[in-house]
Structure formats: C-alpha cells, structure tokens
Design a protein around this motif. Sequence first.
Motif, PDB file in Angstrom:
ATOM      1  N   TYR A  50       0.805  -1.219   0.000  1.00 18.06           N
ATOM      2  CA  TYR A  50       0.000   0.000   0.000  1.00 18.06           C
ATOM      3  C   TYR A  50       0.841   1.273   0.000  1.00 18.06           C
ATOM      4  O   TYR A  50       0.469   2.268  -0.616  1.00 18.06           O
ATOM      5  CB  TYR A  50      -0.945  -0.018   1.202  1.00 18.06           C
ATOM      6  N   MET A  51       1.969   1.230   0.711  1.00 18.00           N
ATOM      7  CA  MET A  51       2.834   2.408   0.706  1.00 18.00           C
ATOM      8  C   MET A  51       3.420   2.637  -0.691  1.00 18.00           C
ATOM      9  O   MET A  51       3.556   3.775  -1.146  1.00 18.00           O
ATOM     10  CB  MET A  51       3.958   2.253   1.731  1.00 18.00           C
ATOM     11  N   GLU A  52       3.770   1.559  -1.375  1.00 17.75           N
ATOM     12  CA  GLU A  52       4.299   1.688  -2.730  1.00 17.75           C
ATOM     13  C   GLU A  52       3.226   2.203  -3.692  1.00 17.75           C
ATOM     14  O   GLU A  52       3.517   2.989  -4.592  1.00 17.75           O
ATOM     15  CB  GLU A  52       4.829   0.334  -3.211  1.00 17.75           C
ATOM     16  N   SER A  53       1.998   1.766  -3.505  1.00 14.55           N
ATOM     17  CA  SER A  53       0.899   2.253  -4.330  1.00 14.55           C
ATOM     18  C   SER A  53       0.685   3.748  -4.111  1.00 14.55           C
ATOM     19  O   SER A  53       0.542   4.528  -5.068  1.00 14.55           O
ATOM     20  CB  SER A  53      -0.386   1.480  -4.012  1.00 14.55           C
ATOM     21  N   ALA A  54       0.669   4.159  -2.837  1.00 12.51           N
ATOM     22  CA  ALA A  54       0.514   5.580  -2.515  1.00 12.51           C
ATOM     23  C   ALA A  54       1.690   6.388  -3.058  1.00 12.51           C
ATOM     24  O   ALA A  54       1.522   7.510  -3.537  1.00 12.51           O
ATOM     25  CB  ALA A  54       0.404   5.764  -1.007  1.00 12.51           C
ATOM     26  N   LEU A 108       1.374   0.719   9.815  1.00 12.00           N
ATOM     27  CA  LEU A 108       1.024  -0.346   8.884  1.00 12.00           C
ATOM     28  C   LEU A 108       1.079  -1.712   9.554  1.00 12.00           C
ATOM     29  O   LEU A 108       0.227  -2.569   9.314  1.00 12.00           O
ATOM     30  CB  LEU A 108       1.966  -0.314   7.675  1.00 12.00           C
ATOM     31  N   ALA A 109       2.084  -1.923  10.385  1.00 12.12           N
ATOM     32  CA  ALA A 109       2.245  -3.218  11.054  1.00 12.12           C
ATOM     33  C   ALA A 109       1.082  -3.530  11.980  1.00 12.12           C
ATOM     34  O   ALA A 109       0.705  -4.696  12.151  1.00 12.12           O
ATOM     35  CB  ALA A 109       3.556  -3.236  11.829  1.00 12.12           C
ATOM     36  N   ASN A 110       0.496  -2.511  12.571  1.00 18.30           N
ATOM     37  CA  ASN A 110      -0.551  -2.722  13.567  1.00 18.30           C
ATOM     38  C   ASN A 110      -1.972  -2.467  13.059  1.00 18.30           C
ATOM     39  O   ASN A 110      -2.937  -2.764  13.772  1.00 18.30           O
ATOM     40  CB  ASN A 110      -0.302  -1.814  14.780  1.00 18.30           C
ATOM     41  N   ASN A 111      -2.098  -1.952  11.843  1.00 22.46           N
ATOM     42  CA  ASN A 111      -3.436  -1.589  11.374  1.00 22.46           C
ATOM     43  C   ASN A 111      -3.747  -2.056   9.961  1.00 22.46           C
ATOM     44  O   ASN A 111      -4.756  -1.627   9.384  1.00 22.46           O
ATOM     45  CB  ASN A 111      -3.610  -0.065  11.439  1.00 22.46           C
ATOM     46  N   SER A 112      -2.921  -2.930   9.396  1.00 19.78           N
ATOM     47  CA  SER A 112      -3.191  -3.388   8.032  1.00 19.78           C
ATOM     48  C   SER A 112      -2.560  -4.761   7.822  1.00 19.78           C
ATOM     49  O   SER A 112      -1.872  -5.289   8.699  1.00 19.78           O
ATOM     50  CB  SER A 112      -2.628  -2.388   7.013  1.00 19.78           C
ATOM     51  N   ASP A 113      -2.802  -5.312   6.623  1.00 21.29           N
ATOM     52  CA  ASP A 113      -2.196  -6.598   6.265  1.00 21.29           C
ATOM     53  C   ASP A 113      -0.975  -6.394   5.371  1.00 21.29           C
ATOM     54  O   ASP A 113      -0.581  -7.277   4.613  1.00 21.29           O
ATOM     55  CB  ASP A 113      -3.224  -7.490   5.557  1.00 21.29           C
ATOM     56  N   ALA A 114      -0.367  -5.221   5.457  1.00 23.27           N
ATOM     57  CA  ALA A 114       0.765  -4.887   4.599  1.00 23.27           C
ATOM     58  C   ALA A 114       1.927  -5.851   4.806  1.00 23.27           C
ATOM     59  O   ALA A 114       2.221  -6.262   5.926  1.00 23.27           O
ATOM     60  CB  ALA A 114       1.235  -3.454   4.879  1.00 23.27           C
TER      61      ALA A 114
END
Length: 213
Positions: A50-54, A108-114
Amino acid sequence: MFDWVNLETVAVALAIAYLLLAIKENSLCWYCAFFSTAIYVWIFGDVSLYMESALNIFYMAMAVYGWYQWQRGGEQNSDLSISRWNPRQHINAIFLIAVATAVSGYLLANNSDARLPYLDSFTTWGAVLTTVMVARKVIDNWLYWIVINSASIYLYWDRELYQTVALLLLYMVLSVMGYRFWLKSLQQQNLAANSLVDEVQPSVYATASANSR
C-alpha cells in the motif's frame, strides 16, 4: 512463474525510458514517468504494497512538478541547472526518512495486512525525498537511488514482481551512469560560470579605472 507479457511489462518499459531520458536531462522523461507510475498505482495495490501504491500517486504529481521545474525552475524561468547538497542537507534528509519510516511502519504493522511494513515504508519515504531531488536536479539523487533500489529488490521479489526486480537491477547500473553524466554536466557548468567571472572581472576593473580618471 514468469509471465512476461502483461501490464507490468508496459510499466517497466516506460520506467526504463524515463531513466534513460533523465540521464540525458531530457524533460520528456517526465511523460514516461507519469504513465509508468499510473500503472504501478494499480499493480502495487493489487499485491498489498500500500505504501508503494501511494508512492506512485505521489510520483504522478511529481512528474508534472518535475517537468515544470526542468523547463522553468532556473533563474528568470530558465532551464534548471544541476546542483549539489551540502552535508547538513543530507543529515536532515536521512533523519526525516528515518522518522517517517518508523511512524508509518508501525502504523502499517498494527493496522493493516501490509507485507514488510518497515521496509515498504523505508523505500517509500526514501523515494519521496529522492524524487524531489530529481525534480530539483540535485546530483546526489543518483546515490540515494542506489541505496533505495537495493532495498526494494527484496521487497518486490517477495511479492513475485520479477520484472520490476529486473528493472531495479538495471536501475542500479543506470544510476551509476546517471551520476557520471550529471557530474560531467555539473563540472561543465562550473567551468562556464568561472569563465564568465574571469571575463566580467577585467571589464569591471577597466570601467572602474576609466571612471576614476
């Protein structure tokens, strides 16, 4: 395992064109960057990076900004010249990347499936800053890209984006070439500037001498 004819192929081809044109300081590179990153927005979102997409949404905006800066970012709306950062600017940049990586990686580690949230964050924030450096023609961007792309290779291999891994390996080679090309241009700029100073000083001295008579 390798599917070489797909949307990623188009994005990779445009990305290679972007870098080759950037090495030559050709502003057409920003058109290639815009369309390549538009494709990568979807690709990275589809594989949970997701970070790469953003980041690629940011790249699209920076493609427009970079084109404008290269065309009119110099003195009196002229072409932008190559510049170099001082040590303090590098220290500030590295500090900002580290802080941003820690914050977004934790979220990201605590709030997503990244996948690989801290590595994903590091490559993202490093690329954000380095893209600004490219847009402003800071020569040190090539050295930053070598570090960022080295870290990104593992990230993309983990997500089976093999064409993008191959692209980054090529990018590392081209980054070395880019640095050498831009360094040569910077040296030529400095020689031209010094020659201009040498020409102006005698003229100024002669004018001052004539006025004192």
